[in-house]
Design an enzyme around this catalytic site. Structure first.
Site: not given
Ligand code: BGC
Length: 759
Positions: A299
């Site tokens: 993430d």
């Molecule tokens: C979130 C994810 C997301 C990723 C990409 C993160 O901050 O936790 O769910 O897919 O960002 O945008």
């Protein structure tokens, strides 16, 4: 110290390989891998945010940056939207094409673009939106997970993007957590069933050959993300190992087995180990035990978090090696192309082995081959269903089935000719109806799609000349948590001339960490509004438009009816008007427990020893489960009667399939849909049993007077639990199956214990 068995350290797949090997895919992967330099390999393992390519306008790619990022660093993946907001399908496609052309010219390997499409093609201005996952869960209807998945994939692919960061399958078991609404609710089975359907709908039937109407999924967030001890996003969780295996792993297991091609890792930590550094979970439970040859992506900036936040690594390089050695295959390092250099150095210095590097690269390449990107890095294909009427109809139907009637003292359906005051901060906003991940990260639907109806507009159109709107309380649009009482007195005065008040309260949109809060109670201003309105003596229909169950114990008695619409998206207002008027019937049921007290946040599958009614002959511990509304609760304008619960056998063992049937009759005067829920209870077990667990659900349609027989086939092994040693156990003894107030006792005749995750 955990036992090896509990940790699940296994070397060979214990069951059938998650995705069958395709020789042609593997041959292509090997051929490409052979020709790659170390730098090219490292580049494939890095994903950057689109902002690193934007020019000064933030609406176009800067060619010099493209040369640097793709040409020199050879980065293999890009994510997110320009200028932090949705763009049209055409704009998105043009941007991706430009990156792809550069990637093919400079590296000869296609780039993979990924987007957070969360409830439809929600990062396209012209995309189709569906209700959020929490609403689809409330329908208890798998059809809607399939419909949303299909439309999401189709429209995303139409924008030249082959990868969506969906489905979200964190169990929403803590109402304080700001991402509860992104999931299919608190129950592992409901979550697993809906997420599996969505996964198959997004990817299509053959994960080795994903066609031009489908995308790769990214299951998120592996694993245990939804229950931080503090209730705050991205903070540590403490989860019993058996719960982790039995409940939190269940939806992931289902989706890995259904062919999920990628998964994104939980940003936070479990029992002190940051998930990005947890080799046992990433490499052990998934890659080795399931023989999963897909790809783990981190993430947002979570490799950095290993050293800047969690202090389990001292430097970036140490963190990079730690993550990749644990099983990470692609690092989402949004702003830092130097991550590529860190990987190169780690390999040169021996901190990452050549074989782990090659394994990770293979997984990235395999994904790209499976998506057909080598053959068609960009594609010409017509997408006639893009933004279609059909998708809109499905979204509306899903909204109708998802809004939950929680209380009705007879004020609903609203009478024709009734004068209606619509009030509250959620009455006239599409932003709140959609929630986060809607056109922008934090959600900003009003700015993009004014053509859809808010609750007020939909009621205004349904009851011409009879509806007035006075907000009473409004949100601060820069701070979702803040609201202002602007004209409560005016709302109260207006109510005096009306027959009924529709008071729309809840939350404004938010997402992730900005959605953290310190008080689960509905805001003081909103409660004050409800109390002021109640003083008029006019009946109140309380509409809850919120991403998580905000506590309303003190104002609920003031309402004659309560509807929780959660986050039903662009057609949510129109659907609510149809339901309140009685043009349509309610059929949604809560996919979470609606708690009543701040110090008593429960889930429905509590331990028998937590509630004095489920423990016999005990002291009065004052252990009471007092909730506002239980999981699975939802009313209708008609009534249903359950009869003849029949189970195929009185005794069973682990190899059996239990056939359970029940007759459901619509005993009211209106047609209606009913979600039929089947639960099991293990009456005596070697670990304190859960009071009950959902084992099956079906949604049926019944005309007045009509009866249908609903049949469930439940593998007896599904009634097992995970014991303290990490192994599945189906223990000898009595079980109860229950459905619609009926129950049947049956006996398991033989104890069976087996290794996770396969019987
Ligand atoms: C979130 C994810 C997301 C990723 C990409 C993160 O901050 O936790 O769910 O897919 O960002 O945008």
């Amino acid at each position: 110290m955990l036992s090896a068995a509990l940790l699940g350290v296994a070397c060979a797949p214990k069951g059938p390989q998650a995705i069958p090997t395709d020789k042609a895919v593997e041959a292509k992967v090997e051929k490409v891998l052979k020709g790659m330099t170390l730098e090219e390999k490292a580049g494939q393992l890095v994903q950057l945010n689109i902002s690193v390519l934007e020019d000064g306008t933030r609406e176009a790619i800067d060619p010099a940056k493209l040369e640097k990022i793709i040409g020199q660093y050879k980065v293999g993946s890009i994510l997110n939207v320009m200028h932090d907001a949705a763009h049209s399908r055409e704009q998105t496609a043009a941007m991706v094409r430009q990156i792809q052309e550069k990637s093919m010219e400079a590296i000869g390997i296609p780039c993979i673009y990924g987007l957070d499409m969360i409830h439809g093609a929600t990062y396209l201005t012209d995309g189709s939106f569906y209700p959020q996952e929490i609403n689809l869960a409330a329908t208890f209807n798998r059809e809607y997970a399939r419909m949303m998945g299909r439309a999401m994939a189709y429209e995303t692919r139409a924008a030249q993007v082959p990868w969506v960061f969906s489905p979200v399958m964190d169990l929403g078991r803590d109402p304080r957590w700001p991402r509860l609404w992104e999931s299919y609710g608190e129950d592992p089975y409901l979550q697993a069933e809906m997420a599996r359907e969505e996964t198959i709908a997004i990817q299509g039937e053959d994960p080795n050959h994903v066609d031009l109407e489908h995308c790769a999924v990214s299951l998120k967030h592996f694993i245990g993300y939804g229950v931080p001890v503090s209730g705050k996003d991205r903070t540590p969780a403490i989860i019993a190992q058996n719960d982790l295996r039995e409940k939190f792993f269940a939806p992931f297991l289902e989706c890995f087995r259904a062919g999920a091609l990628t998964a994104m890792v939980n940003s936070a930590s479990i029992n002190g180990i940051p998930t990005h550094a947890n080799a046992i979970l990433l490499s052990g439970w998934v890659k080795e035990e399931l023989g999963w040859d897909g790809m783990f992506v981190t993430d947002w900036a979570d490799i950095d978090n290993l050293y800047v936040r969690d202090h389990v690594a001292a430097t970036k390089k140490e963190a990079v090696a730690m993550g990749i050695n644990a099983g990470i295959d692609m690092i989402m390092d949004p702003y830092d192309p130097e991550c590529v250099t860190a990987i190169v150095e780690c390999v040169k210095e021996g901190a990452i082995s050549q074989s782990r590097l090659d394994d990770a690269v293979r997984r990235v390449l395999r994904l790209k081959v499976r998506l057909g990107l080598f053959d068609k890095p960009v594609w010409d294909y017509s997408y006639p269903e893009f933004g279609s009427e059909q998708f809109a109809k499905e979204s509306y139907a899903a909204a109708l089935e998802s809004e939950v009637l929680l209380k009705n003292n007879g004020v609903l359906p609203l009478k024709e000719g009734a004068r209606i005051l619509v009030t509250g901060p959620n009455a006239n906003t599409l932003r709140a109806l959609n929630g986060g991940w809607s056109y922008t990260w934090q959600g900003n639907a009003d700015a993009y799609v004014p053509q859809y109806k808010t609750i007020f507009q939909a009621l205004f159109d349904r009851y011409p000349g009879k509806v007035a709107w006075v907000p009473g309380v409004v949100y601060d649009h820069n701070n979702w948590q803040k609201d202002f009482a602007i004209n409560i007195q005016q709302a109260k005065d207006a109510a005096r001339n009306m027959d009924v008040i529709v008071c729309c309260v809840g939350e404004n949109s938010y997402c992730e960490t900005p959605g953290n809060m310190d008080d689960l109670n509905l805001s003081a201003n909103q409660k004050e509004l409800v109390k002021a309105l109640a003083a008029t003596g006019k009946p109140i229909v309380l509409v809850l438009n919120e991403g998580r169950p905000r506590l309303i114990g003190d104002i609920e008695p003031l309402a004659s009816a309560v509807v929780d619409v959660m986050l039903p998206s662009n057609f949510g207002g129109t659907a609510l008007a149809a339901l309140l008027s009685g043009d349509e019937n309610f059929s949604g049921k809560l996919p979470f427990t609606y708690s009543k007290h701040i110090n008593a946040l429960h889930t429905y599958d509590y331990k028998v020893s937590e509630h004095r009614e489920t423990m016999d002959g005990s002291y009065n511990y004052d252990a009471v489960m007092d909730v506002q509304w239980p999981f699975g609760f939802g009313l209708s304008y008609t009534s249903f009667e359950y009869k003849n619960l029949v189970v195929s056998a009185d005794t069973f063992n682990a190899a059996d399939v239990l056939r359970v049937s029940v007759d459901v009759t619509n005993t009211g005067a209106r047609a209606g849909k009913e979600a039929v829920l089947l639960y099991s209870s293990d009456l005596v077990a070697s670990l304190i049993p859960d009071v009950k667990r959902l084992r099956g659900f079906e949604k049926i349609d019944l005309e007045p007077g009509q009866t249908k027989t609903v049949t469930f086939e439940v593998p007896a092994s599904a009634l097992a639990f995970v014991g303290a040693d990490g192994r599945w156990r189906l223990e000898k003894g009595d079980f109860r199956l229950s459905c619609g107030g009926l129950s049947a006792l049956l006996t398991c005749t033989e104890t069976k214990v087996w290794d996770t995750p396969n019987i």
